[in-house]
Design a protein around this motif. Structure first.
Motif, PDB file in Angstrom:
ATOM      1  N   UNK A   1      -3.846  13.428  15.244  1.00  0.00           N
ATOM      2  CA  UNK A   1      -4.143  12.574  13.713  1.00  0.00           C
ATOM      3  C   UNK A   1      -5.333  11.802  13.820  1.00  0.00           C
ATOM      4  N   UNK A   2      -5.216  11.060  15.139  1.00  0.00           N
ATOM      5  CA  UNK A   2      -6.524   9.986  15.284  1.00  0.00           C
ATOM      6  C   UNK A   2      -7.775  10.588  15.294  1.00  0.00           C
ATOM      7  N   UNK A   3      -7.790  11.785  15.732  1.00  0.00           N
ATOM      8  CA  UNK A   3      -9.258  12.664  15.742  1.00  0.00           C
ATOM      9  C   UNK A   3      -9.385  13.069  14.242  1.00  0.00           C
ATOM     10  N   UNK A   4      -8.583  13.532  13.405  1.00  0.00           N
ATOM     11  CA  UNK A   4      -8.738  13.863  12.313  1.00  0.00           C
ATOM     12  C   UNK A   4      -9.166  12.731  11.310  1.00  0.00           C
ATOM     13  N   UNK A   5      -8.607  11.550  11.574  1.00  0.00           N
ATOM     14  CA  UNK A   5      -8.754  10.266  10.810  1.00  0.00           C
ATOM     15  C   UNK A   5     -10.002   9.772  10.994  1.00  0.00           C
TER      16      UNK A   5
ATOM     17  N   UNK B   1      -7.009  11.959   3.021  1.00  0.00           N
ATOM     18  CA  UNK B   1      -7.017  13.390   2.662  1.00  0.00           C
ATOM     19  C   UNK B   1      -5.656  13.976   2.814  1.00  0.00           C
ATOM     20  N   UNK B   2      -5.291  15.049   2.182  1.00  0.00           N
ATOM     21  CA  UNK B   2      -4.139  15.693   2.459  1.00  0.00           C
ATOM     22  C   UNK B   2      -3.627  15.931   3.642  1.00  0.00           C
ATOM     23  N   UNK B   3      -4.532  16.047   4.621  1.00  0.00           N
ATOM     24  CA  UNK B   3      -4.060  16.398   5.862  1.00  0.00           C
ATOM     25  C   UNK B   3      -3.472  15.102   6.674  1.00  0.00           C
ATOM     26  N   UNK B   4      -4.203  14.103   6.565  1.00  0.00           N
ATOM     27  CA  UNK B   4      -3.757  12.579   6.869  1.00  0.00           C
ATOM     28  C   UNK B   4      -2.359  12.099   5.973  1.00  0.00           C
ATOM     29  N   UNK B   5      -2.564  12.497   4.862  1.00  0.00           N
ATOM     30  CA  UNK B   5      -1.182  12.181   4.124  1.00  0.00           C
ATOM     31  C   UNK B   5       0.144  12.816   4.691  1.00  0.00           C
ATOM     32  N   UNK B   6      -0.226  14.003   5.011  1.00  0.00           N
ATOM     33  CA  UNK B   6       0.794  14.649   5.495  1.00  0.00           C
ATOM     34  C   UNK B   6       1.327  14.234   6.913  1.00  0.00           C
ATOM     35  N   UNK B   7       0.143  13.856   7.895  1.00  0.00           N
ATOM     36  CA  UNK B   7       0.635  13.100   9.020  1.00  0.00           C
ATOM     37  C   UNK B   7       1.386  11.892   8.682  1.00  0.00           C
TER      38      UNK B   7
ATOM     39  N   UNK C   1       3.448  11.174   6.352  1.00  0.00           N
ATOM     40  CA  UNK C   1       4.853  11.381   5.877  1.00  0.00           C
ATOM     41  C   UNK C   1       5.606  11.851   7.074  1.00  0.00           C
ATOM     42  N   UNK C   2       5.104  12.949   8.038  1.00  0.00           N
ATOM     43  CA  UNK C   2       5.861  13.202   9.259  1.00  0.00           C
ATOM     44  C   UNK C   2       6.025  11.872  10.080  1.00  0.00           C
ATOM     45  N   UNK C   3       5.309  11.011  10.268  1.00  0.00           N
ATOM     46  CA  UNK C   3       5.182   9.694  10.938  1.00  0.00           C
ATOM     47  C   UNK C   3       6.372   9.015  10.641  1.00  0.00           C
ATOM     48  N   UNK C   4       6.491   8.934   9.143  1.00  0.00           N
ATOM     49  CA  UNK C   4       7.468   8.210   8.459  1.00  0.00           C
ATOM     50  C   UNK C   4       8.737   8.824   8.715  1.00  0.00           C
ATOM     51  N   UNK C   5       9.121   9.986   8.710  1.00  0.00           N
ATOM     52  CA  UNK C   5      10.253  10.544   8.858  1.00  0.00           C
ATOM     53  C   UNK C   5      10.842  10.458  10.375  1.00  0.00           C
ATOM     54  N   UNK C   6       9.659  10.718  11.392  1.00  0.00           N
ATOM     55  CA  UNK C   6      10.246  10.638  12.600  1.00  0.00           C
ATOM     56  C   UNK C   6      10.564   9.292  13.282  1.00  0.00           C
ATOM     57  N   UNK C   7       9.984   8.070  12.522  1.00  0.00           N
ATOM     58  CA  UNK C   7      10.058   6.776  12.917  1.00  0.00           C
ATOM     59  C   UNK C   7      11.452   6.565  12.404  1.00  0.00           C
ATOM     60  N   UNK C   8      11.840   6.826  11.175  1.00  0.00           N
ATOM     61  CA  UNK C   8      12.888   6.316  10.687  1.00  0.00           C
ATOM     62  C   UNK C   8      14.186   7.012  11.479  1.00  0.00           C
TER      63      UNK C   8
ATOM     64  N   UNK D   1       0.807  -1.274   0.139  1.00  0.00           N
ATOM     65  CA  UNK D   1      -0.039  -0.063  -0.031  1.00  0.00           C
ATOM     66  C   UNK D   1       0.687   1.280  -0.025  1.00  0.00           C
ATOM     67  N   UNK D   2       0.319   2.296  -0.861  1.00  0.00           N
ATOM     68  CA  UNK D   2       1.266   3.437  -0.723  1.00  0.00           C
ATOM     69  C   UNK D   2       1.313   4.374   0.721  1.00  0.00           C
ATOM     70  N   UNK D   3       0.337   4.075   1.276  1.00  0.00           N
ATOM     71  CA  UNK D   3       0.252   4.986   2.447  1.00  0.00           C
ATOM     72  C   UNK D   3       0.157   3.853   3.724  1.00  0.00           C
ATOM     73  N   UNK D   4       1.088   3.683   4.554  1.00  0.00           N
ATOM     74  CA  UNK D   4       1.314   2.837   5.623  1.00  0.00           C
ATOM     75  C   UNK D   4       0.447   3.540   6.542  1.00  0.00           C
TER      76      UNK D   4
END
Length: 621
Positions: free
Chosen positions: A261-265, A385-391, A393-400, A243-246
């Motif tokens: 992010x959970x509330x937005x989701x 949506x774009x807001x979740x997609x941004x969330x 991307x930020x989570x991916x960076x922080x986890x790495x 999946x493109x979005x993990x």
């Protein structure tokens, strides 16, 4: 001080609600056969606290702290009033400290669950190396867990004993169909499990895609291994591409960020339904893709890291939902293990579950799968949506960043195991703890505050307390060990004294007379009564005493498993160990961002230190 009071203002109301929910769903009758947890005598705790500070503080600082502690515990001091409040709380609650502890240590912590909190257990590699073997083994594992769950639900799980006393079994029903839910200021735990009419599905995640897999027939009987295997094959056929979005990556975030992010989701109906199904699932099964092959020497460390955090956003980290109480991980290369969330689960019950799974998996499956058509496993969809997609991307960076910062080294010490100290009438755990402190001293030329975990399950609703080190006896041994002027006989006697002192602390903690939960209770009692935090807890000595540079833990299992988790503080280590009769498995973690710590160096020093202790006790002829 005021800020601390404000940040904890609604502490008691929230934690009490949490525990009421947890206990109302527990079907275990063993809680009635174990006594309530005692509140230790105030004078004993304060004296033991000062004794614990002696190896850590210079004499002038110790004297300053001693006067402060004496004022706190004096007849007209604040300590007496707070002690009375705790004793009253103990008379009117299920357990006087557990709900506070879970709230304070876990649910109010804002650090990511990945690495910082959730422990991982990596188990011996299975005999398969492709997806076919992976799914056969996964089906057997699912059947094993369902068999264990049936024993819990039916009350057939034998009551466990320690040192001749029954243990509280309340945690077992909480393992299943439970999940931590993030919040902006604090988290909470939801539990959907009931012996009857509870959730009937597990969640399977592969290539970052989540599936609802029903594991019971309409009459309540579990699917056979053959049926489960067929369903897993169908899941594989629906998840060819990654999946493109993990979505699972979001659960690795800082808790405040994930709570937002959970509330937005959940504003979207489809997302809400998918998230609820993950939270309600009996447990989660993560079907991991193979990882890059490495040398056998580094394999144990790599596999422990894979179970712990998934290896990064380009590996299997998207195959996790870190909020879930229990997640089993099965890789295509034969690696497997589990990850658990500590607000609800704990090491000993998880180890009992694992032992059952291992025994069950040795059996041959003789039940034929009935020729009944089963519904297709349901893929869980998310609207991004774009807001979740941004969330994401930020989570991916922080986890790495977090994963790259974690230094992890596992090794199997093969010179001796727990039988060698036992033959010399020494506690294996105490000898290992002395060795860990000596190794730390050899690397850093100082001792530090260290905590080991003691189970409080001898008491109703009991969780854990800390066993503190170093002791004065341990410090004496450490300072003498590398001194050539000290005789071998004197060193052996000092080692025996150090091991015996640690064994006594262990016994005290197991019987409810450790000091750390009591000190925490006194501090929180002051907050509950609307008082300022007592000066004793604002003292630099208390900060030093609770800055745990060594977080240690023993895995009480009968198999060659490796447990690991991250350090509690940025400049610290975590050391886990699993003593078997003739060898001991170790994992050591540290953070690369700290220049002073190095997991590999401490692991190498610990290995050589254990060899030196063996030669001291049993010199070569």
């Amino acid at each position: 001080m005021i800020l601390e009071k404000l940040s904890r203002a609604n502490f008691v109301l929230r934690s009490t609600a949490l525990v009421r929910q947890a206990h109302s769903s527990s079907s275990s009758s063993s809680s009635t056969s174990v006594p309530p947890q005692p509140v230790p005598p105030l004078a004993h705790t304060l004296q033991k606290y000062l004794t614990a500070l002696q190896p850590l503080l210079p004499p002038d600082e110790l004297e300053h702290t001693r006067k402060m502690v004496q004022r706190f515990g004096s007849p007209g001091g604040l300590g007496k009033k707070l002690q009375q409040g705790l004793e009253k709380r103990a008379r009117h609650s299920h357990n006087w400290i557990t709900d506070w502890w879970v709230q304070w240590a876990y649910l109010e912590s804002r650090q990511p669950l990945a690495v910082h909190s959730n422990p991982a257990i990596s188990l011996p590699r299975q005999d398969f190396s492709d997806w076919r073997g992976q799914l056969v083994f996964a089906a057997k594992l699912i059947s094993a867990v369902l068999d264990f769950k049936a024993r819990v639900d039916n009350g057939h799980l034998p009551v466990e004993y320690m040192r001749g006393r029954p243990l509280c079994m309340e945690l077992y029903p909480q393992l299943f169909s439970s999940c931590r839910v993030p919040g902006p200021k604090h988290d909470h735990v939801v539990h959907y499990g009931r012996p009857r009419r509870g959730p009937t599905h597990i969640t399977v995640v592969r290539n970052y895609q989540f599936f609802q897999l029903d594991v019971y027939n309409s009459d309540g009987t579990p699917l056979t291994q053959g049926q489960i295997h067929a369903q897993l094959c169908r899941i594989r056929s629906q998840s060819w591409k990654t999946d493109k979005e993990p979505m699972g990556i979001l659960t690795s975030e800082h808790r405040h960020t994930w709570g937002q992010a959970y509330n937005r989701l959940l504003h979207d109906r489809i997302n809400k339904e998918s998230v609820r199904l993950i939270e309600k699932g009996i447990f989660t099964l993560c079907l991991d893709s193979p990882v890059m092959r490495i040398s056998d020497e580094k394999y144990a460390s790599r596999m422990a890291a894979q179970i712990l955090h998934g290896g990064g956003t380009y590996s299997n980290s998207g195959n996790r939902w870190f909020d879930k109480t229990v997640q089993f991980v099965v890789g295509e290369d034969g690696s497997w293990g589990l990850l658990y969330e500590q607000a609800t689960a704990e090491g000993p019950p998880v180890s009992t579950l694992l032992d059952h799974v291992l025994q069950y998996c040795k059996k041959t499956d003789t039940v034929r799968a009935p020729l009944i058509p089963l519904p297709m496993p349901k893929k869980l969809y998310f609207y991004i949506d774009p807001a979740i997609k941004w969330d994401i991307e930020m989570a991916k960076q922080n986890l790495d960043i977090l994963i790259n910062d974690l230094d992890i080294t596992c090794f199997n010490f093969q010179r001796f195991g727990k039988e060698f100290p036992k033959r010399l009438r020494l506690s294996p755990n105490s000898v290992i703890q002395v060795a860990i402190q000596l190794a730390y001293y050899r690397v850093h030329s100082e001792v530090c505050a260290a905590c080991d975990i003691a189970s409080l399950r001898m008491f109703r609703g009991g969780r854990t307390d800390y066993i503190r080190s170093p002791t004065n006896q341990m410090l004496s041994f450490i300072q003498a060990f590398d001194d050539p002027a000290v005789s071998r006989e004197a060193k052996i006697e000092l080692l025996r004294e150090a091991a015996e002192a640690y064994s006594q602390l262990t016994d005290q903690a197991l019987h409810g007379h450790g000091i750390d939960r009591h000190l925490l209770g006194l501090k929180l009692q002051a907050i509950e009564e609307g008082l300022s935090v007592p000066r004793m807890f604002m003292d630099t000595a208390y900060g030093l005493a609770t800055h745990w540079k060594l977080r240690t833990g023993q895995v009480p299992t009968n198999t060659d498993s490796v447990m690991c988790f991250g350090p509690l503080v940025p400049d610290g280590y975590a050391v886990c160990y699993n003593p078997q009769p003739d060898h001991v498995h170790f994992s050591v973690t540290a953070f690369n961002c700290c220049e002073e710590t190095n997991a590999e160096k401490l692991a190498d020093t610990l290995e050589s230190t254990l060899c030196d202790i063996q030669e001291l006790l049993h010199p070569p002829a």
